[in-house]
Write a protein that holds these residues in place. Structure first.
Motif, PDB file in Angstrom:
ATOM      1  N   PHE A  21      40.105  38.697  45.195  1.00  0.00           N
ATOM      2  CA  PHE A  21      40.139  37.765  44.073  1.00  0.00           C
ATOM      3  C   PHE A  21      39.887  36.374  44.624  1.00  0.00           C
ATOM      4  O   PHE A  21      40.397  36.027  45.692  1.00  0.00           O
ATOM      5  N   SER A  22      39.126  35.566  43.869  1.00  0.00           N
ATOM      6  CA  SER A  22      38.880  34.206  44.328  1.00  0.00           C
ATOM      7  C   SER A  22      38.643  33.275  43.152  1.00  0.00           C
ATOM      8  O   SER A  22      38.187  33.690  42.082  1.00  0.00           O
ATOM      9  N   VAL A  64      36.628  37.564  35.898  1.00  0.00           N
ATOM     10  CA  VAL A  64      37.805  38.306  35.450  1.00  0.00           C
ATOM     11  C   VAL A  64      38.299  37.817  34.087  1.00  0.00           C
ATOM     12  O   VAL A  64      38.443  36.621  33.860  1.00  0.00           O
ATOM     13  N   LEU A  65      38.588  38.799  33.224  1.00  0.00           N
ATOM     14  CA  LEU A  65      39.261  38.555  31.952  1.00  0.00           C
ATOM     15  C   LEU A  65      40.721  38.935  32.136  1.00  0.00           C
ATOM     16  O   LEU A  65      41.026  40.085  32.451  1.00  0.00           O
ATOM     17  N   PHE A  66      41.636  37.982  31.976  1.00  0.00           N
ATOM     18  CA  PHE A  66      43.065  38.238  32.084  1.00  0.00           C
ATOM     19  C   PHE A  66      43.631  38.492  30.692  1.00  0.00           C
ATOM     20  O   PHE A  66      43.475  37.661  29.796  1.00  0.00           O
ATOM     21  N   LEU A  67      44.260  39.645  30.526  1.00  0.00           N
ATOM     22  CA  LEU A  67      44.885  40.027  29.253  1.00  0.00           C
ATOM     23  C   LEU A  67      46.369  40.246  29.521  1.00  0.00           C
ATOM     24  O   LEU A  67      46.765  41.284  30.045  1.00  0.00           O
ATOM     25  N   ALA A 106      37.966  28.640  42.719  1.00  0.00           N
ATOM     26  CA  ALA A 106      37.846  27.371  43.430  1.00  0.00           C
ATOM     27  C   ALA A 106      39.215  26.734  43.676  1.00  0.00           C
ATOM     28  O   ALA A 106      39.473  26.199  44.746  1.00  0.00           O
ATOM     29  N   ARG A 107      40.105  26.816  42.687  1.00  0.00           N
ATOM     30  CA  ARG A 107      41.412  26.175  42.797  1.00  0.00           C
ATOM     31  C   ARG A 107      42.441  26.995  43.563  1.00  0.00           C
ATOM     32  O   ARG A 107      43.248  26.453  44.308  1.00  0.00           O
ATOM     33  N   ALA A 108      42.428  28.307  43.387  1.00  0.00           N
ATOM     34  CA  ALA A 108      43.482  29.153  43.961  1.00  0.00           C
ATOM     35  C   ALA A 108      43.098  29.804  45.280  1.00  0.00           C
ATOM     36  O   ALA A 108      43.910  30.492  45.880  1.00  0.00           O
ATOM     37  N   GLY A 109      41.878  29.620  45.721  1.00  0.00           N
ATOM     38  CA  GLY A 109      41.453  30.232  46.974  1.00  0.00           C
ATOM     39  C   GLY A 109      41.187  31.715  46.814  1.00  0.00           C
ATOM     40  O   GLY A 109      40.707  32.155  45.769  1.00  0.00           O
ATOM     41  N   THR A 110      41.518  32.485  47.845  1.00  0.00           N
ATOM     42  CA  THR A 110      41.255  33.922  47.810  1.00  0.00           C
ATOM     43  C   THR A 110      42.530  34.711  48.065  1.00  0.00           C
ATOM     44  O   THR A 110      43.465  34.232  48.699  1.00  0.00           O
ATOM     45  N   LEU A 111      42.519  35.922  47.558  1.00  0.00           N
ATOM     46  CA  LEU A 111      43.618  36.868  47.771  1.00  0.00           C
ATOM     47  C   LEU A 111      42.995  38.242  47.926  1.00  0.00           C
ATOM     48  O   LEU A 111      42.232  38.683  47.061  1.00  0.00           O
ATOM     49  N   LYS A 112      43.320  38.918  49.028  1.00  0.00           N
ATOM     50  CA  LYS A 112      42.797  40.244  49.301  1.00  0.00           C
ATOM     51  C   LYS A 112      43.935  41.249  49.147  1.00  0.00           C
ATOM     52  O   LYS A 112      45.012  41.061  49.704  1.00  0.00           O
ATOM     53  N   ASP A 141      38.330  30.161  36.500  1.00  0.00           N
ATOM     54  CA  ASP A 141      37.104  30.948  36.630  1.00  0.00           C
ATOM     55  C   ASP A 141      37.244  31.842  37.855  1.00  0.00           C
ATOM     56  O   ASP A 141      36.638  31.610  38.894  1.00  0.00           O
ATOM     57  N   ALA A 142      38.074  32.869  37.716  1.00  0.00           N
ATOM     58  CA  ALA A 142      38.343  33.775  38.827  1.00  0.00           C
ATOM     59  C   ALA A 142      37.305  34.891  38.862  1.00  0.00           C
ATOM     60  O   ALA A 142      36.789  35.314  37.829  1.00  0.00           O
ATOM     61  N   VAL A 143      37.043  35.356  40.067  1.00  0.00           N
ATOM     62  CA  VAL A 143      36.099  36.445  40.291  1.00  0.00           C
ATOM     63  C   VAL A 143      36.802  37.510  41.126  1.00  0.00           C
ATOM     64  O   VAL A 143      37.584  37.200  42.020  1.00  0.00           O
TER      65      VAL A 143
END
Length: 175
Positions: free
Chosen positions: A140-141, A8-11, A143-149, A126-128
């Motif tokens: 969304f996932s 993901v690119l955050f703008l 390593a640091r923030a875990g996952t969010l559905k 490094d979110a995916v």
């Protein structure tokens, strides 16, 4: 059907317009691929460095009114030429949103609170993101923030465009 999502690119900016997505001086290019090197060339957004941040991305998360400006299809084409096939934002310019679906891509509108949460939890990492069209879920996932559905419900026409790969493929299969 192609996989939707990726790194993901955050703008963090409202009103990203089509001239920032692909400058008008490149509209004489004759293929989607030729637009790729110029995607986001004129974008000025907090913390954004095109050379560092764009390569390898498959998704964008942004703020309100993404894709405002002109009605040209070149803006989604430039994103697609860089491997980006889904944009998540609070809102989209109407014609840009339609052009995304006409290209078989997704313009995913989420409430402001959900977009704020995505920036808070995942920006700078490094979110995916993965979009499961059949389940109507974005995952969304990191390593640091875990996952969010998050749920994402598309209309039947949008689903048909995404499943077929865009308007041309959709029409070819029907007419």
């Amino acid at each position: 059907m192609k996989k939707l999502g990726g790194p993901v690119l955050f703008l963090d900016k409202d009103d990203i317009n089509t001239d920032e997505i692909i400058p008008a001086k490149y509209l004489n290019e004759d293929s989607k691929k030729a637009l790729g090197p110029y995607c986001l060339e004129d974008l000025s957004a907090p913390g954004f460095d095109r050379a560092r941040d764009l390569p390898g991305k498959g998704a964008i998360v942004s703020r309100a009114n993404f894709g405002c400006g002109s009605s040209r299809e070149h803006a989604p084409w430039a994103l697609e030429a860089n491997g980006i096939n889904i944009v998540v934002a609070e809102s989209f310019a109407r014609i840009f949103r339609r052009n995304m679906y006409n290209c078989g891509m997704v313009a995913a509108e989420l409430p402001k609170a959900a977009v704020d949460e995505l920036f808070k939890r995942f920006s700078g990492q490094d979110a995916v993101m993965e979009f499961d069209v059949e389940k109507g879920e974005i995952l969304f996932s990191s390593a640091r923030a875990g996952t969010l559905k998050l749920p994402l419900s598309l209309g039947e026409f949008e689903l048909a465009m995404v499943r077929s790969g865009g308007w041309v493929e959709f029409a070819a299969g029907r007419y």
